[in-house]
Design a protein around this motif. Structure first.
Motif, mmCIF file in Angstrom:
data_model
loop_
_atom_site.group_PDB
_atom_site.id
_atom_site.type_symbol
_atom_site.label_atom_id
_atom_site.label_comp_id
_atom_site.label_asym_id
_atom_site.label_seq_id
_atom_site.Cartn_x
_atom_site.Cartn_y
_atom_site.Cartn_z
ATOM 1 N N GLU A 95 0.838 -1.211 0.000
ATOM 2 C CA GLU A 95 0.000 0.000 0.000
ATOM 3 C C GLU A 95 0.871 1.259 0.000
ATOM 4 O OE1 GLU A 95 -4.080 -0.953 2.461
ATOM 5 O OE2 GLU A 95 -2.204 -0.853 3.604
ATOM 6 N N PHE A 96 1.878 1.257 0.846
ATOM 7 C CA PHE A 96 2.702 2.445 1.016
ATOM 8 C C PHE A 96 3.546 2.721 -0.228
ATOM 9 C CE2 PHE A 96 5.997 5.150 2.812
ATOM 10 C CZ PHE A 96 5.293 5.921 3.723
ATOM 11 N N CYS A 97 4.121 1.677 -0.786
ATOM 12 C CA CYS A 97 5.027 1.860 -1.914
ATOM 13 C C CYS A 97 4.293 2.036 -3.237
ATOM 14 C CB CYS A 97 6.004 0.682 -2.002
ATOM 15 S SG CYS A 97 7.163 0.649 -0.612
ATOM 16 N N ASN A 98 2.970 1.939 -3.218
ATOM 17 C CA ASN A 98 2.175 2.250 -4.411
ATOM 18 C C ASN A 98 1.691 3.705 -4.416
ATOM 19 O OD1 ASN A 98 2.271 -0.128 -5.895
ATOM 20 N ND2 ASN A 98 0.617 -1.080 -4.711
ATOM 21 N N LEU A 99 2.075 4.465 -3.403
ATOM 22 C CA LEU A 99 1.717 5.887 -3.377
ATOM 23 C C LEU A 99 2.418 6.611 -4.517
ATOM 24 C CD1 LEU A 99 2.000 6.606 0.459
ATOM 25 C CD2 LEU A 99 -0.105 6.408 -0.865
ATOM 26 N N THR A 100 1.781 7.678 -4.998
ATOM 27 C CA THR A 100 2.329 8.435 -6.125
ATOM 28 C C THR A 100 2.653 9.859 -5.680
ATOM 29 O OG1 THR A 100 0.163 9.246 -6.846
ATOM 30 C CG2 THR A 100 0.887 7.089 -7.703
ATOM 31 N N ALA A 101 3.316 10.575 -6.575
ATOM 32 C CA ALA A 101 3.631 11.982 -6.291
ATOM 33 C C ALA A 101 2.344 12.783 -6.083
ATOM 34 C CB ALA A 101 4.445 12.569 -7.437
ATOM 35 N N ARG A 102 1.282 12.427 -6.796
ATOM 36 C CA ARG A 102 0.008 13.128 -6.633
ATOM 37 C C ARG A 102 -0.502 12.979 -5.188
ATOM 38 N NH1 ARG A 102 -5.231 11.921 -10.380
ATOM 39 N NH2 ARG A 102 -4.247 13.462 -11.744
ATOM 40 N N ASP A 103 -0.368 11.791 -4.635
ATOM 41 C CA ASP A 103 -0.803 11.562 -3.252
ATOM 42 C C ASP A 103 -0.046 12.472 -2.277
ATOM 43 O OD1 ASP A 103 -2.560 9.484 -4.015
ATOM 44 O OD2 ASP A 103 -0.885 8.058 -4.034
ATOM 45 N N ILE A 104 1.254 12.643 -2.528
ATOM 46 C CA ILE A 104 2.061 13.506 -1.654
ATOM 47 C C ILE A 104 1.646 14.959 -1.816
ATOM 48 C CG2 ILE A 104 4.384 14.136 -0.956
ATOM 49 C CD1 ILE A 104 3.588 11.115 -0.679
ATOM 50 N N VAL A 141 13.208 12.778 1.710
ATOM 51 C CA VAL A 141 14.257 11.917 2.267
ATOM 52 C C VAL A 141 13.754 10.476 2.362
ATOM 53 C CG1 VAL A 141 15.611 11.424 4.347
ATOM 54 C CG2 VAL A 141 15.386 13.776 3.539
ATOM 55 N N LEU A 142 12.524 10.302 2.823
ATOM 56 C CA LEU A 142 11.948 8.964 2.976
ATOM 57 C C LEU A 142 11.819 8.247 1.640
ATOM 58 C CD1 LEU A 142 10.331 6.684 4.403
ATOM 59 C CD2 LEU A 142 8.292 8.109 4.080
ATOM 60 N N PHE A 143 11.157 8.884 0.673
ATOM 61 C CA PHE A 143 10.862 8.183 -0.584
ATOM 62 C C PHE A 143 12.096 8.009 -1.456
ATOM 63 C CE2 PHE A 143 6.520 9.380 0.621
ATOM 64 C CZ PHE A 143 5.901 8.154 0.444
ATOM 65 N N LYS A 144 13.067 8.896 -1.339
ATOM 66 C CA LYS A 144 14.335 8.682 -2.048
ATOM 67 C C LYS A 144 15.046 7.458 -1.470
ATOM 68 C CE LYS A 144 15.289 13.395 -3.605
ATOM 69 N NZ LYS A 144 16.113 14.627 -3.410
ATOM 70 N N TYR A 147 13.357 4.264 -2.655
ATOM 71 C CA TYR A 147 13.715 3.999 -4.055
ATOM 72 C C TYR A 147 15.124 3.403 -4.141
ATOM 73 C CZ TYR A 147 15.100 4.994 -8.871
ATOM 74 O OH TYR A 147 15.570 4.894 -10.159
ATOM 75 N N ARG A 148 16.070 4.020 -3.423
ATOM 76 C CA ARG A 148 17.448 3.507 -3.433
ATOM 77 C C ARG A 148 17.532 2.118 -2.809
ATOM 78 N NH1 ARG A 148 18.643 8.572 -1.237
ATOM 79 N NH2 ARG A 148 19.127 7.554 0.761
ATOM 80 N N ASN A 149 16.658 1.857 -1.859
ATOM 81 C CA ASN A 149 16.681 0.572 -1.150
ATOM 82 C C ASN A 149 15.943 -0.527 -1.906
ATOM 83 O OD1 ASN A 149 17.678 -0.641 1.272
ATOM 84 N ND2 ASN A 149 15.581 -0.778 2.053
ATOM 85 N N GLY A 150 15.393 -0.193 -3.077
ATOM 86 C CA GLY A 150 14.712 -1.181 -3.903
ATOM 87 C C GLY A 150 13.296 -1.482 -3.471
ATOM 88 N N ILE A 156 9.409 8.818 -6.868
ATOM 89 C CA ILE A 156 8.240 9.698 -7.009
ATOM 90 C C ILE A 156 8.541 11.127 -6.584
ATOM 91 C CG2 ILE A 156 6.660 7.771 -6.646
ATOM 92 C CD1 ILE A 156 6.081 8.915 -3.856
ATOM 93 N N THR A 157 9.688 11.356 -5.947
ATOM 94 C CA THR A 157 9.981 12.707 -5.441
ATOM 95 C C THR A 157 10.142 13.716 -6.567
ATOM 96 O OG1 THR A 157 12.379 12.322 -5.376
ATOM 97 C CG2 THR A 157 11.118 11.759 -3.413
ATOM 98 N N GLU A 158 10.459 13.221 -7.774
ATOM 99 C CA GLU A 158 10.603 14.133 -8.916
ATOM 100 C C GLU A 158 9.288 14.806 -9.274
ATOM 101 O OE1 GLU A 158 12.253 11.727 -11.972
ATOM 102 O OE2 GLU A 158 14.235 11.558 -11.019
#
Length: 383
Positions: A95-104, A141-144, A147-150, A156-158
């Motif tokens: 659920e958490f990792c399916n969040l999008t930039a729009r959600d943020i 910081v969290l979502f980067k 992403y780096r941790n796979g 999505i931070t972009e």
């Protein structure tokens, strides 16, 4: 043996083998405990991220990031339909990792104005751009990291909407002028401008308060650095005192005659009997280390007198930090010396105070009389 008999609660004792004073270690330990409490109610799949924060940022920053993350998770549970869980701990990784930039972006918009309720009160919360930018930074910081941790397939931070912060302007820096500093110190010395009730308290604390104000305006200390000072912080033979700055950095500061005078007068003539286990310099009337809030209140009181303003309009200790920076630069000290004294990470911060000189605009305009210059040039050309 009866297994239902609970063992007595053990008393916690600090075993400090470092040179850092016990009360600073205790404060860090309290923040560490808060971090662990927050992590315990957040989803388990974020454990790697918790380790990353533990090893990469200061403990105060770690606590701020975790508070922002808990607020975000509560928002997901209470305000959105993407999350089926009833509390943050049970949010799934999928659920958490399916969040999008729009959600943020929707979350950041929510943060600008929302309702917060307790059992007795309903609060309307308005966040300015700086607060929103901090929440955005925490989530970046969290979502980067995820992403780096796979754990997330895309970064999505972009897609996070930018939050434009106003550029700090020298004219907007709040500080006391030299004559206002003098007025403030007169007030704490002789009680000028205090009410009858304040005068009763002033008689018992005037030397303490004067020492605090002199240290603020001389060294530009942060309020936490002031609150953490101990008797043992001062070495009068070497004419220096030790402070612990942000990021746990230990610094020795030189003592001048003014500082030595006000501190010794306070210690010898006014300081009450200490009831704390350590040796705090500045004590309340109850003999305990002064709180940050108490220091803020006394600074607000005396700066309001200097400004001829209501008590509510007095300045914070940070404004006295700005006062020290601007005053030192006006007296001709190098911005790099002032940067070192105030512990600014970037010299551009110090340059703001260098630009904030009294009557700077007037000096520029007065020395640039356009019409007179043009007349002179015309006359020269005719000759």
């Amino acid at each position: 043996m009866n297994q239902n008999i609970s063992s007595p609660k053990k008393k916690k004792k600090l075993y400090n083998k470092s040179d850092i004073p016990d009360h600073i270690i205790q404060k860090q330990n309290d923040m560490l405990t808060k971090c662990q409490e927050i992590e315990s109610v957040l989803p388990n799949f974020l454990y790697d991220y918790f380790l990353y924060l533990k090893n990469s940022v200061a403990i105060s920053s770690r606590l701020a990031y975790l508070n922002d993350l808990l607020f975000f998770c509560n928002y997901l549970v209470d305000q959105t339909t993407q999350i089926q869980s009833k509390n943050p701990f049970h949010i799934s990784e999928n659920e958490f990792c399916n969040l999008t930039a729009r959600d943020i972006n929707y979350f950041l918009d929510y943060c600008s104005h929302y309702i917060m309720e307790t059992e007795t009160t309903q609060y309307v919360v308005e966040n300015h751009t700086r607060a929103l930018a901090r929440k955005r930074s925490s989530l970046s910081v969290l979502f980067k990291y995820l992403y780096r941790n796979g754990q997330m397939k895309i970064n999505i931070t972009e897609g996070f909407n930018p939050i434009k912060l106003p550029k700090p302007q020298p004219d907007a820096i709040k500080r006391l002028e030299i004559q206002e500093v003098a007025k403030m110190l007169d007030a704490v010395t002789d009680g000028t401008g205090l009410s009858d009730k304040e005068l009763q308290y002033w008689k018992k604390t005037k030397r303490r308060d004067k020492a605090i104000l002199v240290l603020f305006t001389t060294y530009g200390l942060r309020v936490s650095e002031m609150q953490q000072l101990n008797l043992s912080s001062f070495n009068y033979t070497r004419e220096e005192f030790k402070i612990y700055r942000k990021r746990g950095k230990e610094t020795n500061m030189p003592l001048n005659k003014s500082a030595i005078t006000v501190i010794k007068e306070y210690i010898e003539l006014e300081r009450p009997i200490c009831k704390d286990e350590d040796d705090p310099l500045f004590l309340s009337l109850q003999g305990k280390r002064m709180t940050v809030r108490t220091i803020r209140d006394l600074v607000k009181k005396y700066t309001s007198i200097a400004l001829d303003a209501p008590r509510s309009k007095g300045y914070s200790p940070h404004k006295l930090r700005a006062t020290a920076a601007s005053s030192l630069i006006q007296y001709g000290f190098s911005i790099y010396d002032v940067q070192n004294l105030l512990d600014h990470e970037n010299v551009t911060t110090t340059q703001l105070y260098a630009a904030h000189r009294k009557n700077a605009k007037r000096d520029v305009v007065s020395n640039y009389e356009l019409l007179e210059d043009l007349d002179e040039k015309v006359k020269k050309n005719k000759i």
